[in-house]
Design an enzyme around this catalytic site. Structure first.
Site, PDB file in Angstrom:
ATOM      1  N   LYS A   1     -11.984  13.966  20.111  1.00 11.93           N
ATOM      2  CA  LYS A   1     -12.003  12.585  20.599  1.00 11.93           C
ATOM      3  C   LYS A   1     -11.288  12.406  21.939  1.00 11.93           C
ATOM      4  O   LYS A   1     -11.609  11.488  22.710  1.00 11.93           O
ATOM      5  CB  LYS A   1     -11.347  11.665  19.565  1.00 11.93           C
ATOM      6  CG  LYS A   1     -12.161  11.457  18.301  1.00 11.93           C
ATOM      7  CD  LYS A   1     -13.324  10.533  18.580  1.00 11.93           C
ATOM      8  CE  LYS A   1     -14.073  10.175  17.306  1.00 11.93           C
ATOM      9  NZ  LYS A   1     -15.181   9.247  17.579  1.00 11.93           N
TER      10      LYS A   1
ATOM     11  N   SER B   1      -8.886   2.048  11.638  1.00 10.07           N
ATOM     12  CA  SER B   1      -8.828   1.653  10.225  1.00 10.07           C
ATOM     13  C   SER B   1      -7.463   1.976   9.628  1.00 10.07           C
ATOM     14  O   SER B   1      -7.075   1.418   8.604  1.00 10.07           O
ATOM     15  CB  SER B   1      -9.906   2.382   9.425  1.00 10.07           C
ATOM     16  OG  SER B   1      -9.599   3.758   9.336  1.00 10.07           O
TER      17      SER B   1
END
Length: 396
Positions: free
Chosen positions: A81, A113
């Site tokens: 990422k 999240s």
């Protein structure tokens, strides 16, 4: 985020340019080989292995597969990422008027999240990229987030703002942060700049395997297994298989291979409909919602619109495959015990496909015969706790 209409075209040349832009900030992660796993991939499964599967009673495939592993688990923040995060920020900084109008002071924002590896990896990657470049990062996380993920995000210098646990609640707080600070939203996968950044791993992977095959003498490449067959014809990878969640990395990898002759495949968990990309391709329409508790928690998200345009509409991903939870666990155990490499469950869905999915294995056998394939496997990340692994493998 920079206006996607002003992003570079989604081409291999754009990914090469993205790599030049971010390479000083990322790790050039290693490519590993493993003789044991290559032998397993090239050995037919037993009849008992195929019981209670769609291939029960069929003759097992006998493909010739040589495995090469791109270890993004050893990337900064422990996942691929960071590539997209750095590229997104570098592109944002290059946007006309962004810095002059206070963009550097306003910073960037995203939400996590706090439980899913997928979104947490992006949040930490963005926090690191922002700190490195000198831009504030605002990360919205639920109050119920695991303490380790909160601590990791703060450790990278981000300002953490708490929210409710649903995506709707997180997105509402993100909007409040944008109004308060003027920060620019950086999404985890559904943007061309993110895709081009993630695709840089594909460029590296191709270069590394070509070099390893060329080194080590005329008869034996620089790897852990013996190369059999037509040695002189082996120039590099024949195919790459990568995990697919939001699709940013898979689509970027596919773009990096366009025009090279390298096939690209995607892998997903099948549990509770986590294989939305595979099903979407079969139905001819992108599936926009996914609700699954697969152990491959980094892949619990639907494919984004921009990745879908590359995967399905441009058909740069040849085919999608899915694997079961048990197959993911088996592949994960093999990597931990045989390769001595720490990876998260999401990282091994490609390996599980190569080892256990008979549709994939029969295809390789049919197309490649005795010469076989040099197959690249992307280990997407290694962010998993010892406690989680222990629970995963505990005896009931």
């Amino acid at each position: 985020m920079a206006d996607p209409r002003k992003s570079p075209p989604l081409t291999r040349d754009s990914i090469i340019a993205a790599h030049a832009l971010i390479k000083q900030y990322i790790h050039y992660t290693p490519v590993l080989t493993n003789a044991t796993l290559t032998d397993l991939a090239s050995t037919p499964q037993s009849a008992s292995d195929l019981v209670d599967t769609p291939w029960a009673g069929q003759k097992p495939a006998k493909p010739k597969i040589r495995l090469w592993f791109k270890c993004e688990n050893l990337q900064k923040v422990g996942a691929f990422k960071v590539r997209g995060a750095f590229h997104a920020l570098m592109r944002l900084m290059a946007e006309e008027g962004w810095e002059a109008h206070g963009g550097r002071e306003r910073g960037v924002v995203t939400h996590s999240s706090g439980m899913s590896t997928f979104l947490s990896n992006h949040a930490q990657a963005l926090a690191l990229a922002a700190r490195t470049i000198g831009v504030p990062a605002h990360i919205v996380m639920p109050k119920i987030s695991t303490p380790s993920k909160i601590a990791a995000t703060k450790r990278y210098g981000a300002r953490v703002i708490f929210s409710g646990s649903t995506s709707t609640e997180r997105e509402a707080v993100v909007e409040e942060v944008i109004k308060e600070t003027g920060a620019r939203l950086v999404p985890p996968y559904d943007h061309p700049d993110i895709m081009l950044g993630q695709g840089t791993l594909g460029i590296e992977f191709q270069e590394q395997v070509e070099r390893m095959l060329a080194e080590g003498g005329k008869e034996q490449p620089k790897c852990s297994f013996t190369l059999k067959g037509k040695r002189e014809t082996k120039k590099g990878l024949d195919a790459i298989i990568a995990p697919c969640g939001g699709g940013g990395m898979l689509s970027g990898t596919a773009i990096s291979c366009e025009g090279t002759g390298i096939f690209v495949f995607g892998a997903e968990p099948s549990f509770e409909g986590a294989d939305d990309c595979k099903r979407g391709i079969e139905q001819g329409k992108r599936i926009e919602t996914v609700k699954t508790l697969t152990i491959a928690d980094g892949l619990r998200t639907p494919v984004g619109a921009y990745p879908w345009s590359v995967i399905y509409e441009r058909k740069l991903v040849r085919q999608m495959f899915s694997v079961t939870e048990d197959q993911i666990k088996k592949a994960l155990r093999l990597v931990l015990e045989r390769m001595k490499v720490m990876v998260e469950p999401s990282a091994v869905v490609g390996l599980a496909t190569a080892l256990f999915n008979e549709y994939f294995r029969k295809m390789v056998e049919k197309e490649c015969g005795e010469e076989g394939w040099d197959l690249g496997i992307v280990f997407s990340g290694g962010n998993v706790s010892v406690e989680a692994l222990g629970k995963m493998f505990e005896v009931p």
